[in-house]
Write a protein that holds these residues in place. Structure first.
Motif: not given
Length: 474
Positions: A69-79
């Protein structure tokens, strides 16, 4: 993928449909939701990343749970940051605000939405060429710094590898008789960039390289699927644990267990945009619809038959039949090397036009270059009072047709059959053919000499070619 050979045209869905697909992709939709979630208390680090203590809140906002969950949220934020959906307004404080491009997702034109998506795609492609987290952790030295030399990682080579794979997948998707919407097995895709051209049975070393590349692609396509580039079936993880012969045999029978991938309509759009950006010609069906007939006939000369027909249908749909026929016929004239192929494509285009075009065909019945194809069209459409062609016109049309076939297909089996039939049906063909006043007569007769299997007939063709060249002052 060759940079010198022209790519076949791709058939794209409408920009409105593509924009809807882009907004529905998991990664861009998450990025947009985080951009709307961010507020005055949201804080980012020096690289624009969400500070660690805010990742759980971001994951909750996205409805994500589990270890990733945290990794997916981090990726979405970077995008969100990279695409301008979020803007860093105070670097010292790490404060953010909604970016100017966020409004484009709801009120922008389809092109605006696709522009945001293309930026997101570039972010993910860059991430896909980076070693995974485990490798990075292993490469850390005692001081917490990454020793890049120990990774055996060349960023340019990794990006080039992925570009090559995606280029081959694009080519397979758009080629006549290619995979189209059929998924490609991951081993075949890996082999397309690893196995040298002309290699018969791959060596064990090459097979090992293919296997390694397949596993790299498995990781990379897992990253690329959420941005909507591909539909992907990952490698079956049980393959790694299979040791008995029965399970290995089952894997051999079911190639899908090794992973399957295909480009989505959005993926085709995205890769074409990247090809154009890199300076390659990547045509799309419909590019010529607003161009003149000369551009249509020349442009479709390198198209596969299905794409050429689709392009021509779009071109005709924008014009009245009679006006379109007149424009096509005018563009088909000429004595240059490309003229026979233009006339062949003109004839094929006119076959899609109804009887409304008849006046245009009758207007060129006495034209030396167009009279033959006009008679063919009128006869095929059941028109009355079609004057028979003269012998000179028949021979001219024959030379023109063979010249067009040579330009389109080279020394094909179909052309060889045509040559054999002509020589058999007309005993004095070569005695008359060398006199035909057509720029391509010498080349056509030389080709007939190459293609005819009967040595005596081939010799007649070569002699006629010599006479034709002498007559033309060559």
């Amino acid at each position: 993928m060759s940079e010198s050979s022209p790519l076949p045209p791709v058939r794209l869905t409408s920009e409105a449909e593509l924009a809807r697909d882009a907004l529905a992709t998991p990664l861009l939709s998450r990025a947009a939701r985080l951009a709307r979630w961010a507020g005055p208390d949201t804080r980012v680090g020096a690289g624009g990343e969400l500070v660690e203590e805010q990742l759980p809140g971001a994951a909750d906002a996205l409805g994500l749970t589990g270890d990733d969950a945290a990794a997916l949220a981090s990726e979405a934020w970077r995008v969100a940051v990279d695409t301008g959906l979020v803007e860093i307004v105070d670097e010292e404080e790490g404060a953010v605000a909604a970016g100017a491009d966020l409004a484009l997702l709801t009120s922008g034109a389809p092109q605006d939405v696709l522009g945001v998506w293309l930026t997101a795609l570039e972010t993910v492609l860059a991430d896909a060429s980076v070693p995974d987290l485990d490798e990075l952790v292993d490469a850390m030295d005692g001081g917490g710094e990454i020793d890049f030399s120990s990774l055996d990682w060349d960023p340019e080579a990794e990006a080039e590898f992925l570009d090559g794979v995606l280029g081959n997948l694009y080519l397979l998707s758009v080629s006549e008789g290619g995979v189209g919407e059929v998924p490609v097995p991951l081993p075949a895709l890996a082999a397309s960039v690893i196995v040298p051209d002309g290699m018969g049975e791959p060596t064990n070393d090459v097979l090992e390289q293919v296997s390694d590349a397949m596993m790299r692609l498995d990781d990379q396509f897992r990253l690329l699927e959420p941005v909507g580039l591909v539909d992907f079936q990952p490698v079956d993880e049980t393959l790694m644990a299979d040791t008995d012969e029965e399970s290995s045999a089952a894997a051999d029978d079911d190639v899908s267990r090794y992973g399957m991938v295909r480009l989505t309509p959005l993926g085709l759009y995205g890769l074409r945009a990247r090809l154009l950006e890199s300076g390659l010609a990547a045509p799309a069906v419909g590019d010529l619809a607003d161009k003149g007939a000369d551009a249509l006939l020349d442009g479709t000369a390198t198209f596969p038959p299905t794409a050429a027909r689709a392009e021509t249908e779009q071109w005709l749909a924008r014009r009245e039949p009679l006006a379109a026929a007149r424009e096509l016929l005018a563009a088909a004239r000429g004595g240059d090397a490309g003229a026979p192929l233009r006339r062949l494509h003109c004839q094929q285009a006119l076959s899609l036009v109804g009887l409304e075009a008849e006046p245009a065909l009758r207007e060129v019945l006495d034209d030396a270059e167009l009279g033959g194809l006009a008679r063919v069209w009128l006869s095929e459409h059941g028109a009355a009072d079609v004057p028979p062609p003269s012998e000179a016109m028949i021979f001219w049309l024959t030379i023109d047709t063979i010249a067009a076939q040579l330009a389109a297909e080279g020394n094909s089996a179909e052309l060889q059959g045509l040559v054999e039939g002509l020589a058999q049906q007309h005993g004095g063909f070569f005695a008359a053919a060398w006199r035909v006043d057509h720029p391509a007569t010498p080349e056509v007769l030389e080709a007939m000499g190459r293609l005819h299997p009967d040595k005596k007939v081939a010799k007649e063709a070569r002699k006629a070619a010599f006479k034709a060249r002498s007559q033309q002052g060559g």
